[in-house]
Design an enzyme around this catalytic site. Structure first.
Site, PDB file in Angstrom:
ATOM      1  N   TRP A  13     -19.317  10.611  24.857  1.00 20.53           N
ATOM      2  CA  TRP A  13     -20.372  11.081  25.942  1.00 20.53           C
ATOM      3  C   TRP A  13     -21.450   9.899  26.247  1.00 20.53           C
ATOM      4  O   TRP A  13     -20.937   8.877  26.636  1.00 20.53           O
ATOM      5  CB  TRP A  13     -21.312  12.101  25.239  1.00 20.53           C
ATOM      6  CG  TRP A  13     -20.550  13.552  25.254  1.00 20.53           C
ATOM      7  CD1 TRP A  13     -20.799  14.484  26.293  1.00 20.53           C
ATOM      8  CD2 TRP A  13     -19.617  14.236  24.558  1.00 20.53           C
ATOM      9  NE1 TRP A  13     -20.037  15.439  26.071  1.00 20.53           N
ATOM     10  CE2 TRP A  13     -19.371  15.258  24.912  1.00 20.53           C
ATOM     11  CE3 TRP A  13     -19.076  13.593  23.215  1.00 20.53           C
ATOM     12  CZ2 TRP A  13     -18.499  16.096  24.417  1.00 20.53           C
ATOM     13  CZ3 TRP A  13     -18.074  14.393  22.639  1.00 20.53           C
ATOM     14  CH2 TRP A  13     -17.805  15.683  23.259  1.00 20.53           C
TER      15      TRP A  13
ATOM     16  N   ASP B   5     -12.166   7.253   7.903  1.00 20.35           N
ATOM     17  CA  ASP B   5     -13.392   7.248   8.286  1.00 20.35           C
ATOM     18  C   ASP B   5     -14.471   6.882   6.892  1.00 20.35           C
ATOM     19  O   ASP B   5     -15.485   7.476   6.369  1.00 20.35           O
ATOM     20  CB  ASP B   5     -14.188   8.526   8.603  1.00 20.35           C
ATOM     21  CG  ASP B   5     -13.400   8.743   9.802  1.00 20.35           C
ATOM     22  OD1 ASP B   5     -12.861   8.114  10.913  1.00 20.35           O
ATOM     23  OD2 ASP B   5     -13.350  10.140  10.150  1.00 20.35           O
TER      24      ASP B   5
ATOM     25  N   ASP C 291     -17.471   0.103   7.777  1.00 19.47           N
ATOM     26  CA  ASP C 291     -18.524   0.162   7.206  1.00 19.47           C
ATOM     27  C   ASP C 291     -18.809  -1.371   6.320  1.00 19.47           C
ATOM     28  O   ASP C 291     -17.873  -1.807   5.606  1.00 19.47           O
ATOM     29  CB  ASP C 291     -18.407   1.099   5.777  1.00 19.47           C
ATOM     30  CG  ASP C 291     -19.690   1.462   5.298  1.00 19.47           C
ATOM     31  OD1 ASP C 291     -20.636   1.106   5.737  1.00 19.47           O
ATOM     32  OD2 ASP C 291     -19.765   1.698   3.926  1.00 19.47           O
TER      33      ASP C 291
ATOM     34  N   GLU D 281     -17.950   5.240  19.246  1.00 20.06           N
ATOM     35  CA  GLU D 281     -18.200   5.939  18.070  1.00 20.06           C
ATOM     36  C   GLU D 281     -18.531   5.030  16.878  1.00 20.06           C
ATOM     37  O   GLU D 281     -18.235   3.912  16.612  1.00 20.06           O
ATOM     38  CB  GLU D 281     -17.346   7.190  18.033  1.00 20.06           C
ATOM     39  CG  GLU D 281     -15.978   6.810  17.330  1.00 20.06           C
ATOM     40  CD  GLU D 281     -15.094   7.978  17.421  1.00 20.06           C
ATOM     41  OE1 GLU D 281     -15.467   9.015  17.912  1.00 20.06           O
ATOM     42  OE2 GLU D 281     -13.916   7.696  16.906  1.00 20.06           O
TER      43      GLU D 281
ATOM     44  N   ASN E  80     -23.478  13.052  20.904  1.00 22.44           N
ATOM     45  CA  ASN E  80     -22.882  13.841  19.858  1.00 22.44           C
ATOM     46  C   ASN E  80     -23.148  13.588  18.669  1.00 22.44           C
ATOM     47  O   ASN E  80     -23.654  12.515  18.273  1.00 22.44           O
ATOM     48  CB  ASN E  80     -21.369  13.471  20.124  1.00 22.44           C
ATOM     49  CG  ASN E  80     -20.634  14.614  19.115  1.00 22.44           C
ATOM     50  OD1 ASN E  80     -21.064  15.667  19.043  1.00 22.44           O
ATOM     51  ND2 ASN E  80     -19.204  14.245  19.231  1.00 22.44           N
ATOM     52  N   ALA E  81     -23.795  14.444  17.988  1.00 24.49           N
ATOM     53  CA  ALA E  81     -24.420  14.541  16.485  1.00 24.49           C
ATOM     54  C   ALA E  81     -23.170  14.360  15.483  1.00 24.49           C
ATOM     55  O   ALA E  81     -23.045  15.196  14.588  1.00 24.49           O
ATOM     56  CB  ALA E  81     -25.285  15.739  16.112  1.00 24.49           C
ATOM     57  N   ILE E  82     -22.518  13.236  15.448  1.00 28.23           N
ATOM     58  CA  ILE E  82     -21.503  12.908  14.189  1.00 28.23           C
ATOM     59  C   ILE E  82     -21.660  11.427  13.879  1.00 28.23           C
ATOM     60  O   ILE E  82     -22.425  10.645  14.677  1.00 28.23           O
ATOM     61  CB  ILE E  82     -20.010  13.414  14.762  1.00 28.23           C
ATOM     62  CG1 ILE E  82     -19.442  12.423  15.751  1.00 28.23           C
ATOM     63  CG2 ILE E  82     -19.999  14.705  15.031  1.00 28.23           C
ATOM     64  CD1 ILE E  82     -18.099  12.602  15.932  1.00 28.23           C
ATOM     65  N   ASP E  83     -20.865  11.054  12.957  1.00 28.52           N
ATOM     66  CA  ASP E  83     -20.938   9.745  12.570  1.00 28.52           C
ATOM     67  C   ASP E  83     -22.380   9.188  12.224  1.00 28.52           C
ATOM     68  O   ASP E  83     -22.613   8.063  12.702  1.00 28.52           O
ATOM     69  CB  ASP E  83     -20.107   8.612  13.606  1.00 28.52           C
ATOM     70  CG  ASP E  83     -18.671   9.152  13.717  1.00 28.52           C
ATOM     71  OD1 ASP E  83     -18.304   9.953  13.080  1.00 28.52           O
ATOM     72  OD2 ASP E  83     -18.098   8.470  14.737  1.00 28.52           O
TER      73      ASP E  83
END
Length: 314
Positions: A172, A36, A277, A205, A150-153
C-alpha cells in the site's frame, strides 16, 4: 622490492586481522527453520521468534547462536478478541518483534488476512522470556480496506532520548512510524510516512530502525517473499538524522520516493533474504530460502559492520 613486501604484509594483515571477520556468517544448524525472525538474548540463551504458519508464533532457542532447537510456541490457541478485527483469519499469526525496554520484554505481532490490509498488530509482554508466561496487552493498531496502509510487521525502536516508537507497514502506501506511550507501549501521536515505493508494485515491508552515531538507519524488505526459491525478497536501507525522516539512501534518494540501497539480495543458495532484524548494531538476522533444502525458510545471521562514512555492510 620494499613496496612489494609492504603490499604482501598488507594482504596478510587484511586476511588475518579484524577485517577478516567481515561478512562473518554464523553457520546455524539444528532446528533453524524460521520465517520473519526477531532475535534477542536473555542471560546466556538466544531466542528467535517467527511467523507461526497457523500453529502459534514459532520460537527457537540456542545456547551459542549456532545450534537451535524448538521452544514452546506462543498463542498456540488464538486469543478470543482477535476475531473482532480479523475474522476468519485468527490462525495467521505473523512477524513477531521482541525487544527489551523498561524492565520488560515487549512482543509486537501481527494477525492478518493474506493479500489484504484487514490486519492488526497486537502486543504481549513478559518480565522473563524463559518463564514462557506472556501477558496479553491487547490491540495496538488495526487497519481495514478503508486505510491506505497495512497494520503488520510492527517493530519497536527506542530513540536517542529513550522514547519508544513503532514502525510498521507492508505494501500500500508503505512504511509508517508512530510514537508510543512509555507505560502502555501503545500509540500516542501522529502516524508518519517514512518509506514507500510509489512507482513500483508497492512491495515494501518489514521495517527495522536502529540508532547509531547521530543517524537513524531504516532497513526494509523489497519485493516478494513467501515463494520459496522463487522469492525476490531483498534488504534495503537508508538513514536520517531525525527518526521521523526524511530517510535517504547512499545515492541521496529519499526512501519515500522509492529509494533504498540494497544490502542483501541473496546468492545461489540463499534466495530471497529478508524480514531483517538488527541487534545492538553488531549483527543482522533475516530468513533466506535454502535452494539446497527445497526452499525452506532458514535463519541467517551475519556480523554487521559499518564503513568509514557510517553505512552498514556485511
Amino acid at each position: 622490492m620494499k613496496r612489494k613486501m609492504i603490499w604482501i604484509i598488507g594482504l596478510i594483515m587484511f586476511f588475518s586481522g579484524a577485517e577478516s571477520a567481515s561478512a562473518a556468517f554464523w553457520e546455524t544448524k539444528g532446528d533453524n527453520f524460521i520465517h520473519d525472525p526477531s532475535i534477542i538474548k536473555e542471560g546466556h540463551t538466544w531466542y528467535t521468534f517467527g511467523t507461526g504458519h497457523g500453529k502459534g508464533l514459532r520460537v527457537i532457542q540456542s545456547n551459542d547462536g549456532m545450534t537451535w532447537k524448538e521452544a514452546p510456541r506462543i498463542f498456540s490457541t488464538p486469543l478470543s478478541w482477535w476475531k473482532m478485527y480479523v475474522p476468519n483469519h485468527e490462525e495467521n499469526q505473523w512477524a513477531p518483534d521482541v525487544s527489551y525496554y523498561n524492565g520488560r520484554y515487549w512482543m509486537y505481532y501481527s494477525v492478518s488476512s493474506f493479500g489484504s490490509n484487514q490486519s492488526m498488530i497486537g502486543l504481549a509482554s513478559t518480565d522473563r522470556i524463559s518463564s514462557g508466561n506472556w501477558r496479553d496487552d491487547g490491540l495496538v493498531i488495526r487497519t481495514t480496506s478503508a486505510n491506505d496502509y497495512n497494520a503488520i510487521d510492527g517493530d519497536l525502536v527506542i530513540d536517542k532520548d529513550g522514547n519508544p516508537w513503532l514502525s510498521f507497514g507492508s505494501f500500500w502506501s508503505g512504511i509508517k512510524l508512530t510514537r508510543l506511550d512509555k507505560k502502555t507501549m501503545k500509540p500516542i501521536g501522529n502516524f508518519y510516512s517514512i518509506a514507500a515505493r510509489p512507482n513500483h508494485s508497492g512491495a515494501i515491508e518489514a521495517p527495522n530502525i536502529t540508532y547509531r552515531n547521530g543517524y537513524y538507519y531504516l532497513f526494509v524488505s523489497f519485493d516478494k517473499c513467501c515463494q520459496g526459491v522463487n522469492s525476490t525478497y531483498k534488504i534495503a536501507y537508508g538513514r536520517s538524522k531525525n527518526i521521523v525522516g526524511p530517510y535517504y539512501d547512499k545515492s541521496g534518494k529519499k526512501m519515500l520516493d522509492g529509494g533504498g540501497t540494497i544490502l542483501d539480495s541473496g546468492n545461489e543458495r540463499w534466495k530471497g533474504p529478508g524480514h531483517q532484524d538488527v541487534l545492538n548494531n553488531s549483527m543482522i538476522v533475516r530468513h533466506g530460502y535454502d535452494a539446497l533444502n527445497n526452499g525452506q525458510p532458514t535463519l541467517l545471521i551475519n556480523d554487521l559492520y559499518w564503513d568509514s562514512k557510517g553505512w552498514p555492510w556485511f
